[in-house]
Scaffold this motif. Structure first.
Motif, PDB file in Angstrom:
ATOM      1  N   THR A  47      31.139  72.681  33.750  1.00 14.84           N
ATOM      2  CA  THR A  47      32.111  73.168  32.779  1.00 14.84           C
ATOM      3  C   THR A  47      33.065  74.161  33.435  1.00 14.84           C
ATOM      4  N   MET A  48      32.504  75.077  34.217  1.00 13.74           N
ATOM      5  CA  MET A  48      33.356  76.087  34.852  1.00 13.74           C
ATOM      6  C   MET A  48      34.312  75.462  35.855  1.00 13.74           C
ATOM      7  N   ARG A  49      33.830  74.470  36.585  1.00 18.02           N
ATOM      8  CA  ARG A  49      34.715  73.814  37.550  1.00 18.02           C
ATOM      9  C   ARG A  49      35.858  73.099  36.825  1.00 18.02           C
ATOM     10  N   LEU A 160      33.292  83.851  35.890  1.00 18.34           N
ATOM     11  CA  LEU A 160      32.354  84.292  36.914  1.00 18.34           C
ATOM     12  C   LEU A 160      31.079  83.453  36.821  1.00 18.34           C
ATOM     13  N   ASP A 161      30.762  82.759  37.896  1.00 15.84           N
ATOM     14  CA  ASP A 161      29.563  81.923  37.913  1.00 15.84           C
ATOM     15  C   ASP A 161      28.446  82.702  38.599  1.00 15.84           C
ATOM     16  N   GLU A 162      27.485  83.130  37.836  1.00 14.09           N
ATOM     17  CA  GLU A 162      26.345  83.911  38.314  1.00 14.09           C
ATOM     18  C   GLU A 162      26.749  85.039  39.266  1.00 14.09           C
ATOM     19  N   PRO A 163      27.489  86.020  38.748  1.00 15.23           N
ATOM     20  CA  PRO A 163      28.006  87.066  39.641  1.00 15.23           C
ATOM     21  C   PRO A 163      26.948  88.036  40.147  1.00 15.23           C
ATOM     22  N   THR A 164      25.785  88.112  39.511  1.00 17.94           N
ATOM     23  CA  THR A 164      24.825  89.149  39.923  1.00 17.94           C
ATOM     24  C   THR A 164      23.645  88.591  40.706  1.00 17.94           C
ATOM     25  N   VAL A 165      23.731  87.313  41.091  1.00 17.30           N
ATOM     26  CA  VAL A 165      22.622  86.735  41.860  1.00 17.30           C
ATOM     27  C   VAL A 165      22.508  87.416  43.226  1.00 17.30           C
ATOM     28  N   GLY A 166      21.302  87.787  43.590  1.00 20.07           N
ATOM     29  CA  GLY A 166      21.064  88.340  44.919  1.00 20.07           C
ATOM     30  C   GLY A 166      21.473  89.787  45.084  1.00 20.07           C
ATOM     31  N   LEU A 167      21.749  90.471  43.995  1.00 21.50           N
ATOM     32  CA  LEU A 167      22.140  91.871  44.118  1.00 21.50           C
ATOM     33  C   LEU A 167      20.953  92.778  43.785  1.00 21.50           C
TER      34      LEU A 167
END
Lengths: 238, 247
Positions: A47-49, A160-167
């Motif tokens: 959807t975001m793409r 924003l697609d999963e902006p907080t992953v890995g933070l």
């Protein structure tokens, strides 16, 4: 200034016979943060793409600030900022070079470009990283550069697609604060797997499952009913 | 908008050591060839004077150097073109370009022009090398011009083809090997043709460049080069548009 920044009608996408996304109807107002939830493979990224012009929909239409994305892609995309799941960074550039490139790509005029750069760096906490090579930055800072790239031209719609992953938890809190700030003047769509993130920063939540939207309510409505987001999510997607 | 892409491409090219190493190597190889030819010319100069209408310095030195440059270009174009799109895809930066308010044509033409500016610099260095002969005598500027033009056109064809092959894969190395294979094939395809007027001669990029190398600016060769170049640029744009449509 239109109040509705983004609207889609019956958005569909098939890959061959497989239907990835079907009949998505979105209406997003200025100053609204929409959380997009769903299990893996629910069609969030597809959807975001589509919303950002990276993928053509099989059917349906997308309007950004009243401009049809499919007929006038360049004009519509000028109102759009996008951070994909994997931040699109040129590892060999410095932060400043990269952000200036992103600004030029979004047609910022010369006099505005340096204030925009300073502004974006300040909002994302990158003031003292301007001359660092992107490849030497940690994951968290790279993620911030990715966000800075998406907001440097002050877009009306930020995706924003999963902006907080890995933070780490501190960085997560800062990014959430930033998203809240962005949500004041623009519309933000945020996809995530963290339910508490949605509860904290979103005004509205949509849950996708198997390519369709199965839940769409404002956080206020949800709170009135006294149901938790987690319960709804488990019920609808299992 | 094209300018933004061109600037970025040149910036990326010259921040990596690849461009500098290639510039130095090309110059070294061509100067070596140049000096070798100059040496040979000086040795046979006395004999040349005895024949009527002898070949000049341009024909005996400059033309062979340009012929050699064309082969060197064939070898290095895949190295330069491989990363243009394959690496963007591998690093997921293509998304940045695709979601920006810029047309696919601008992206592709920008990348192509960036590479052409690099080749124009190399060619300028070769021309400067040849100009040094002015210290000892006169050179045939017409022949130098046709050689320069031929080399620029042939480099444009190589670049367009390399760009297209780079759009097919996410692995820069595969793009390089693919481009090298196809370029070598197009280079030697005329060897397979027995008779002189066989149609295979017309496909060979080498045959067309030979005309320019001998000082013949042939319209049909120019047309072939331009057709070749635009075909592959259009194919690249289609390829990326198709990706958007088919996922």
């Amino acid at each position: 200034m239109t109040a509705t920044t983004l609207s889609t009608q019956n958005l569909c996408r098939n890959y061959g016979s497989h239907i990835a996304v079907r009949d998505i109807n979105l209406q997003l107002q200025r100053g609204e943060v929409l959380g997009l939830l769903g299990p893996n493979g629910a069609g969030k990224t597809t959807t975001m793409r589509m919303l950002t012009g990276n993928l053509a929909p099989s059917a349906g239409s997308i309007e950004i600030c009243g401009i049809d994305l499919l007929n006038k892609p360049q004009e519509a995309k000028a109102h759009l900022g996008f951070l994909p799941e994997i931040p699109p960074l040129y590892q060999d550039m410095t932060v400043d070079e990269f952000l200036l490139f992103a600004a030029r790509l979004h047609r910022l005029s010369k006099p505005k470009i340096h204030t925009a750069l300073g502004d974006a760096k300040q909002r994302c906490g990158l003031e003292d990283r301007g001359r660092h090579l992107i490849s030497t930055l940690s994951k968290g800072f790279q993620q911030r550069v990715g966000i800075a790239q998406a907001i440097i031209h002050n877009p009306d719609v930020i995706i924003l697609d999963e902006p907080t992953v890995g933070l780490d938890p501190n960085q997560m809190r800062e990014i959430r604060k930033l998203v809240r700030e962005l949500g004041v003047s623009s519309s933000v769509i945020l996809s995530t797997h963290i339910l508490s993130e949605v509860e904290n920063i979103c005004d509205r939540v949509q849950i996708m499952h198997k390519g369709s939207v199965v839940f769409d309510q404002t956080m206020a409505e949800l709170q009135q009913q006294g149901t938790s987001l987690e319960m709804v999510f488990t019920q609808l997607t299992q | 908008m094209i300018v933004t892409i061109v600037r970025k491409e040149l910036n990326m090219l010259f921040t990596s050591p690849l461009a500098w190493i290639l510039l130095a190597l090309i110059q070294l190889i061509l100067t070596w060839a140049f000096l070798g030819r100059l040496d040979a010319f000086l040795e046979i100069q006395a004999q040349l004077l005895q024949i009527e209408n002898p070949p000049g310095v341009t024909e005996t030195i400059i033309s062979p150097v340009f012929a050699m440059a064309a082969i060197v270009f064939l070898m290095i174009t895949p190295l330069l073109s491989m990363r243009l799109l394959a690496e963007e895809r591998r690093n997921h930066t293509l998304t940045l370009l695709m979601s920006a308010p810029i047309s696919m044509t601008d992206i592709i033409v920008g990348k192509f022009l960036g590479l052409m500016i690099f080749f124009a610099m190399v060619i300028a260095l070769i021309v400067a090398l040849c100009m040094s002969l002015l210290l000892g005598g006169a050179i045939d500027f017409g022949l130098l011009l046709s050689n320069t033009m031929g080399l620029l056109l042939v480099a444009a064809c190589f670049s367009a083809l390399g760009l297209y092959i780079s759009s097919l894969t996410a692995q820069p190395v595969i793009a390089a090997i693919g481009a090298l294979g196809v370029l070598l094939g197009l280079w030697i395809i005329d060897l397979a043709a027995g008779e002189t007027n066989h149609w295979l001669h017309f496909i060979s990029l080498l045959k067309h460049f030979e005309n320019f190398n001998q000082g013949l600016i042939d319209t049909s060769s120019i047309a072939y080069f331009i057709l070749f170049m635009t075909t592959f640029l259009i194919l690249t744009i289609h390829r990326l548009d198709g990706e958007r449509l088919h996922g």
